[in-house]
Write a protein that holds these residues in place. Structure first.
Motif, PDB file in Angstrom:
ATOM      1  N   THR A 345       0.879  -1.318   0.125  1.00  0.00           N
ATOM      2  CA  THR A 345       0.106   0.158  -0.048  1.00  0.00           C
ATOM      3  C   THR A 345       0.882   1.246  -0.364  1.00  0.00           C
ATOM      4  O   THR A 345       1.990   1.141   0.182  1.00  0.00           O
ATOM      5  CB  THR A 345      -1.065   0.001   1.057  1.00  0.00           C
ATOM      6  N   LEU A 346       0.297   2.270  -0.035  1.00  0.00           N
ATOM      7  CA  LEU A 346       0.912   3.643  -0.290  1.00  0.00           C
ATOM      8  C   LEU A 346       1.836   4.012   1.070  1.00  0.00           C
ATOM      9  O   LEU A 346       1.382   3.698   2.148  1.00  0.00           O
ATOM     10  CB  LEU A 346       0.006   4.710  -0.314  1.00  0.00           C
ATOM     11  N   SER A 347       3.007   4.540   0.942  1.00  0.00           N
ATOM     12  CA  SER A 347       4.123   4.554   2.015  1.00  0.00           C
ATOM     13  C   SER A 347       4.040   6.027   2.343  1.00  0.00           C
ATOM     14  O   SER A 347       3.038   6.521   1.629  1.00  0.00           O
ATOM     15  CB  SER A 347       5.472   4.234   1.674  1.00  0.00           C
ATOM     16  N   SER A 348       4.795   6.328   3.195  1.00  0.00           N
ATOM     17  CA  SER A 348       4.993   7.685   3.713  1.00  0.00           C
ATOM     18  C   SER A 348       5.876   8.479   2.981  1.00  0.00           C
ATOM     19  O   SER A 348       6.444   9.709   3.263  1.00  0.00           O
ATOM     20  CB  SER A 348       5.221   7.831   4.963  1.00  0.00           C
ATOM     21  N   LYS A 349       6.575   7.919   1.914  1.00  0.00           N
ATOM     22  CA  LYS A 349       7.573   8.502   0.979  1.00  0.00           C
ATOM     23  C   LYS A 349       7.111   8.932  -0.218  1.00  0.00           C
ATOM     24  O   LYS A 349       6.479   8.422  -1.020  1.00  0.00           O
ATOM     25  CB  LYS A 349       8.937   7.407   0.982  1.00  0.00           C
ATOM     26  N   ALA A 350       7.715  10.136  -0.534  1.00  0.00           N
ATOM     27  CA  ALA A 350       7.390  10.674  -1.829  1.00  0.00           C
ATOM     28  C   ALA A 350       7.985  10.073  -2.981  1.00  0.00           C
ATOM     29  O   ALA A 350       9.273   9.778  -2.679  1.00  0.00           O
ATOM     30  CB  ALA A 350       7.454  12.240  -1.694  1.00  0.00           C
ATOM     31  N   LEU A 367       5.486   2.275  -2.569  1.00  0.00           N
ATOM     32  CA  LEU A 367       4.586   1.343  -1.675  1.00  0.00           C
ATOM     33  C   LEU A 367       5.332   0.502  -0.548  1.00  0.00           C
ATOM     34  O   LEU A 367       6.813   0.273  -0.615  1.00  0.00           O
ATOM     35  CB  LEU A 367       3.925   0.192  -2.791  1.00  0.00           C
ATOM     36  N   VAL A 368       4.469   0.277   0.530  1.00  0.00           N
ATOM     37  CA  VAL A 368       5.162  -0.487   1.474  1.00  0.00           C
ATOM     38  C   VAL A 368       4.308  -1.778   1.816  1.00  0.00           C
ATOM     39  O   VAL A 368       3.265  -2.095   1.632  1.00  0.00           O
ATOM     40  CB  VAL A 368       5.100   0.377   2.839  1.00  0.00           C
ATOM     41  N   ASN A 369       5.182  -2.913   2.099  1.00  0.00           N
ATOM     42  CA  ASN A 369       4.878  -4.013   2.452  1.00  0.00           C
ATOM     43  C   ASN A 369       4.350  -4.004   4.000  1.00  0.00           C
ATOM     44  O   ASN A 369       5.142  -3.815   4.710  1.00  0.00           O
ATOM     45  CB  ASN A 369       5.728  -5.119   2.269  1.00  0.00           C
ATOM     46  N   LEU A 370       2.954  -4.151   4.240  1.00  0.00           N
ATOM     47  CA  LEU A 370       2.646  -4.156   5.891  1.00  0.00           C
ATOM     48  C   LEU A 370       3.162  -5.145   6.735  1.00  0.00           C
ATOM     49  O   LEU A 370       3.046  -5.093   7.800  1.00  0.00           O
ATOM     50  CB  LEU A 370       1.069  -4.114   5.801  1.00  0.00           C
ATOM     51  N   GLY A 373       7.788  -4.264   6.220  1.00  0.00           N
ATOM     52  CA  GLY A 373       8.145  -2.806   6.092  1.00  0.00           C
ATOM     53  C   GLY A 373       8.715  -2.503   4.898  1.00  0.00           C
ATOM     54  O   GLY A 373       9.222  -1.329   4.527  1.00  0.00           O
ATOM     55  N   ASN A 374       9.007  -3.532   3.995  1.00  0.00           N
ATOM     56  CA  ASN A 374       9.844  -3.230   2.857  1.00  0.00           C
ATOM     57  C   ASN A 374       9.206  -2.351   1.809  1.00  0.00           C
ATOM     58  O   ASN A 374       8.041  -2.516   1.590  1.00  0.00           O
ATOM     59  CB  ASN A 374      10.162  -4.560   1.807  1.00  0.00           C
ATOM     60  N   GLU A 375       9.884  -1.629   1.098  1.00  0.00           N
ATOM     61  CA  GLU A 375       9.367  -0.529   0.308  1.00  0.00           C
ATOM     62  C   GLU A 375       9.655  -0.751  -1.273  1.00  0.00           C
ATOM     63  O   GLU A 375      10.921  -1.310  -1.404  1.00  0.00           O
ATOM     64  CB  GLU A 375       9.701   0.830   0.813  1.00  0.00           C
ATOM     65  N   SER A 376       8.879  -0.643  -2.014  1.00  0.00           N
ATOM     66  CA  SER A 376       9.144  -0.702  -3.547  1.00  0.00           C
ATOM     67  C   SER A 376       8.766   0.577  -4.157  1.00  0.00           C
ATOM     68  O   SER A 376       7.801   0.999  -4.067  1.00  0.00           O
ATOM     69  CB  SER A 376       8.411  -1.953  -4.206  1.00  0.00           C
TER      70      SER A 376
END
Length: 412
Positions: A345-350, A367-370, A373-376
């Protein structure tokens, strides 16, 4: 049974209201109030307020990339940016600070000649903000100026929403038109389509990464309606029309992108309906019912949900001077992480800076894996011009976003 009952992971979703001690009570209007999510119960009579406007506040919006930054719009035509000091809020709860200190805005824009009814941050670029009155302005917040301004609508803008990557936004208006704008290609709408024919309020929401838009509104006979549109072919009319009932309250649509579930909450209603979207159809799931009518509502960003309880959405319902959290939960026996309920889902990083976006770049959201916590992230790509279909009148159709705080503006 599978031959007769449509299979769905969300058939048994239920809404669970917070206990009395877990609501936010004694909330005052006029200015707006912010309180930490973990501070529930009755707010002290003397509590810090955000005093950014000289007239009633009509809308607020949290920055998706800064959990302490909130934008507001009001009847004074101004747009304000306020930095929330958590210490001031907690001192207000404890009473330790003595005299109550209000929160002052860090920026104010004399944005519109008439009332400013809406503010909305950009979904991928940090520091880009949209505000709406009879026109829509796209602000470079750091520069303190409007980077783009749309043409004047024939009446007040009633709703707006960005697409998934923030290249295009949609608006609804009192003139019963649905418009799409590509602000970086010019001030004029790239597509204009006839929408709901009733004179009452209409709302719009982009359906996540899909090229679909959902609108709510009224028919000429005051039936509440839901339309689903193909954003590339608006002028062909809605591809799905759903008649809900005949009532006076404006339907507020909230799209849950991770689960393809549409929540509908009517102003003045006590219930919240929800539908699952599949193959350009909306399948009714069930509804949360309550005897208390809602004045307004918003939803928590998915990154702040309680995944251990299989909470797929959390609404904040304004009831009188109280804000009531409502959790929507999928019952499961397993305690393991339910990956089918929680796609990235949408992460807090622009993904972009304001300068990059204004300069023409586009990028998919980060996006962030809930679960871990991994981001893509997708690399910025050149923005493509929007290519609308040939404008023609839409034919008549037969009825068939964790922020650590809660804000409470005047109901809109």
């Amino acid at each position: 049974m599978s031959r007769f009952v449509r299979q769905s992971s969300y058939r048994h979703v239920f809404g669970q209201p917070a206990k009395k001690e877990k609501v936010y009570d004694n909330i005052k209007g006029g200015a707006f109030l912010v309180t930490p999510l973990d501070q529930t119960g009755k707010t002290p009579d003397l509590f810090p307020l955000c005093r950014a406007h000289t007239a009633p506040v009509l809308d607020t919006a949290w920055s998706p990339f800064d959990d302490s930054l909130i934008a507001s719009a009001g009847e004074d035509g101004r747009v304000a940016i306020t930095r929330i000091d958590d210490t001031i809020l907690r001192d207000g709860w404890s009473g330790d600070a003595g005299e109550v200190r209000d929160l002052e805005p860090m920026m104010k824009f004399n944005a519109h000649g008439r009332k400013a009814g809406h503010v909305l941050w950009h979904p991928t670029a940090n520091g880009i903000l949209a505000s709406a009155s009879t026109e829509v302005k796209i602000w470079d917040v750091e520069a303190g100026q409007a980077a783009f301004t749309s043409e004047i609508h024939s009446d007040m803008v009633q709703s707006l929403d960005w697409d998934f990557v923030g290249s295009t936004y949609a608006t609804t208006c009192k003139d019963k038109k649905l418009r799409l704008f590509d602000p970086r290609s010019g001030s004029s709408a790239v597509t204009v389509a006839d929408s709901h024919s009733g004179i009452k309020g209409s709302r719009v929401a982009w359906m996540g990464s899909l090229d679909r838009i959902v609108t709510t509104g009224f028919s000429r006979t005051s039936e509440r309606q839901v339309y689903v549109w193909d954003s590339r072919e608006l002028t062909k009319g809605p591809i799905k029309t759903l008649t809900i009932d005949q009532s006076s309250g404006t339907l507020m649509p909230f799209w849950n992108a991770g689960n393809n579930v549409l929540f509908l909450a009517g102003k003045g209603d006590g219930n919240i309906r929800y539908y699952e979207y599949e193959n350009d159809d909306l399948f009714y799931l069930t509804e949360f019912t309550s005897p208390s009518p809602q004045r307004g509502m918003c939803f928590l960003p998915p990154r702040a949900l309680n995944v251990s309880d299989n909470e797929i959405a959390r609404a904040f319902k304004c009831v009188g001077s109280m804000v009531e959290p409502i959790s929507f939960i999928v019952p499961r026996k397993s305690d393991a992480f339910q990956s089918d309920l929680y796609p990235p889902t949408l992460s807090s990083k622009a993904a972009l800076t304001a300068e990059q976006w204004i300069g023409g770049k586009a990028a998919q959201p980060i996006l962030v894996n809930l679960e871990n916590g991994n981001e893509s992230a997708a690399s910025p790509v050149p923005a493509k011009a929007f290519t609308p279909s040939t404008p023609t009148p839409a034919p008549a159709r037969a009825a068939s976003t964790p922020t650590p705080t809660v804000s409470t503006p005047a109901p809109t």
